[in-house]
Design a protein around this motif. Structure first.
Motif, PDB file in Angstrom:
ATOM      1  N   LEU A 127       0.876  -1.158  -0.331  1.00 41.81           N
ATOM      2  CA  LEU A 127       0.097  -0.010   0.045  1.00 41.81           C
ATOM      3  C   LEU A 127       0.731   1.273  -0.090  1.00 41.81           C
ATOM      4  CD1 LEU A 127      -3.092  -0.758   2.252  1.00 41.81           C
ATOM      5  CD2 LEU A 127      -3.104  -0.055   0.013  1.00 41.81           C
ATOM      6  N   SER A 131       0.703   3.968  -2.710  1.00 43.31           N
ATOM      7  CA  SER A 131      -0.359   5.188  -2.697  1.00 43.31           C
ATOM      8  C   SER A 131       0.217   6.101  -1.662  1.00 43.31           C
ATOM      9  CB  SER A 131      -1.681   4.648  -2.130  1.00 43.31           C
ATOM     10  OG  SER A 131      -1.575   3.979  -1.020  1.00 43.31           O
ATOM     11  N   TYR A 168       3.091   1.333   9.206  1.00 40.13           N
ATOM     12  CA  TYR A 168       1.651   1.303   9.207  1.00 40.13           C
ATOM     13  C   TYR A 168       0.883   2.364   9.127  1.00 40.13           C
ATOM     14  CZ  TYR A 168       2.611  -3.885  10.549  1.00 40.13           C
ATOM     15  OH  TYR A 168       2.824  -5.140  10.316  1.00 40.13           O
ATOM     16  N   THR A 171       0.534   3.910   5.508  1.00 37.14           N
ATOM     17  CA  THR A 171      -0.551   3.076   4.475  1.00 37.14           C
ATOM     18  C   THR A 171      -1.987   3.887   4.335  1.00 37.14           C
ATOM     19  OG1 THR A 171      -1.788   2.152   6.535  1.00 37.14           O
ATOM     20  CG2 THR A 171      -0.107   0.851   5.295  1.00 37.14           C
ATOM     21  N   ASN A 173      -4.537   3.861   5.941  1.00 37.55           N
ATOM     22  CA  ASN A 173      -5.613   3.307   6.458  1.00 37.55           C
ATOM     23  C   ASN A 173      -5.410   3.292   8.029  1.00 37.55           C
ATOM     24  OD1 ASN A 173      -7.258   1.214   7.437  1.00 37.55           O
ATOM     25  ND2 ASN A 173      -7.007   0.133   5.421  1.00 37.55           N
ATOM     26  N   PHE A 175      -6.908   1.319  10.125  1.00 31.55           N
ATOM     27  CA  PHE A 175      -7.071   0.138  10.864  1.00 31.55           C
ATOM     28  C   PHE A 175      -5.559  -0.505  11.189  1.00 31.55           C
ATOM     29  CE2 PHE A 175     -11.180   0.950   9.301  1.00 31.55           C
ATOM     30  CZ  PHE A 175     -12.029   0.683  10.550  1.00 31.55           C
ATOM     31  N   PHE A 176      -4.603  -0.278  10.048  1.00 36.16           N
ATOM     32  CA  PHE A 176      -3.272  -0.833  10.337  1.00 36.16           C
ATOM     33  C   PHE A 176      -2.863  -0.526  11.451  1.00 36.16           C
ATOM     34  CE2 PHE A 176      -3.614  -2.030   5.701  1.00 36.16           C
ATOM     35  CZ  PHE A 176      -3.031  -3.128   5.623  1.00 36.16           C
TER      36      PHE A 176
END
Length: 248
Positions: A127, A131, A168, A171, A173, A175-176
């Motif tokens: 990821l 991105s 992490y 990313t 995100n 949730f990571f």
């Protein structure tokens, strides 16, 4: 023979049990708003219990029970003699997922933790390669250099953990980092080398840089593969040291 219990007693007990739970949720919701207004970011220290109790209008025991819930979720960290620190971002639009996991008690448990980490880290690296912004990728590089410097000085475990945390977060995100923070105590069984292996995980060290180089090159497939190599080298080391305990 079953004794009959008056209905009004049952309803009274149910209300008594439910109230603290509802109050705890209300306190945490108010605390989220307080942190947002105070612009406290991850890594920042929360005000003292006295200040928080006055700001929220609750007693100290109520506040402590609410904070215990956040501590269990990995949202805050208590540091002896220093205070309570925010570890992850909180907000009215964020959901923090509780993980109920047993502490690893043997080699097989550690290998199972590695399986979870392999899946998460491989996708996190991919990821980031596909991105993450250039500025975010640069932060991963800075964390890598800090880790390499600490490693050369003979103690890079905390910097290593911070490197993976940076990965992490990069990313994008939420949730990571939430999942990893919830698993922090379990994952630290690996960083702390509870199996007492000499030069544990040293073979995995070069893969941190090759993973980063793949991320910087915007190559998600290679980034994922290098992350897997990192985890696989640790797993192989454990299996070779404990062949019998490693059997499925």
């Amino acid at each position: 023979m079953t004794l009959a219990v008056p209905s009004q007693v049952n309803s009274l007990e149910l209300r008594r049990l439910a109230r603290p739970k509802a109050l705890e949720v209300a306190v945490l919701e108010s605390l989220v708003e307080f942190i947002d207004r105070a612009a406290i970011n991850p890594g920042g220290r929360l005000p003292s219990e006295r200040v928080l109790c006055e700001a929220l209008g609750v007693g100290r025991s109520t506040l402590r029970e609410a904070l215990k819930r956040w501590e269990t979720l990995g949202i805050i960290e208590r540091r002896q003699g220093s205070g309570v620190y925010l570890r992850v971002k909180v907000g009215t639009n964020l959901v923090h997922v509780p993980l109920v996991l047993a502490k690893p008690s043997n080699v097989r448990s550690l290998l199972q933790i590695l399986q979870v980490r392999r899946a998460l880290e491989g996708e996190a690296a991919a990821l980031c390669a596909s991105s993450a912004s250039d500025a975010t990728v640069a932060k991963i590089g800075d964390a890598l250099e800090t880790m390499e410097t600490a490693h050369a000085a003979g103690d890079g475990s905390e910097a290593d953990w911070q490197f993976h945390q940076t990965l992490y977060h990069a990313t994008g995100n939420p949730f990571f980092p939430q999942i990893i923070s919830s698993m922090r105590d379990l994952l630290h069984q690996l960083w702390e080398n509870t199996l007492k292996l000499p030069d544990f995980a040293a073979a995995s060290f070069p893969f941190h840089r090759t993973m980063y180089e793949a991320i910087r090159a915007r190559d998600p497939d290679t980034a994922r593969a290098e992350a897997w190599k990192l985890i696989d080298s640790v797993e192989r080391e454990i299996r070779e040291a404990f062949p019998e305990e490693s059997q499925s």
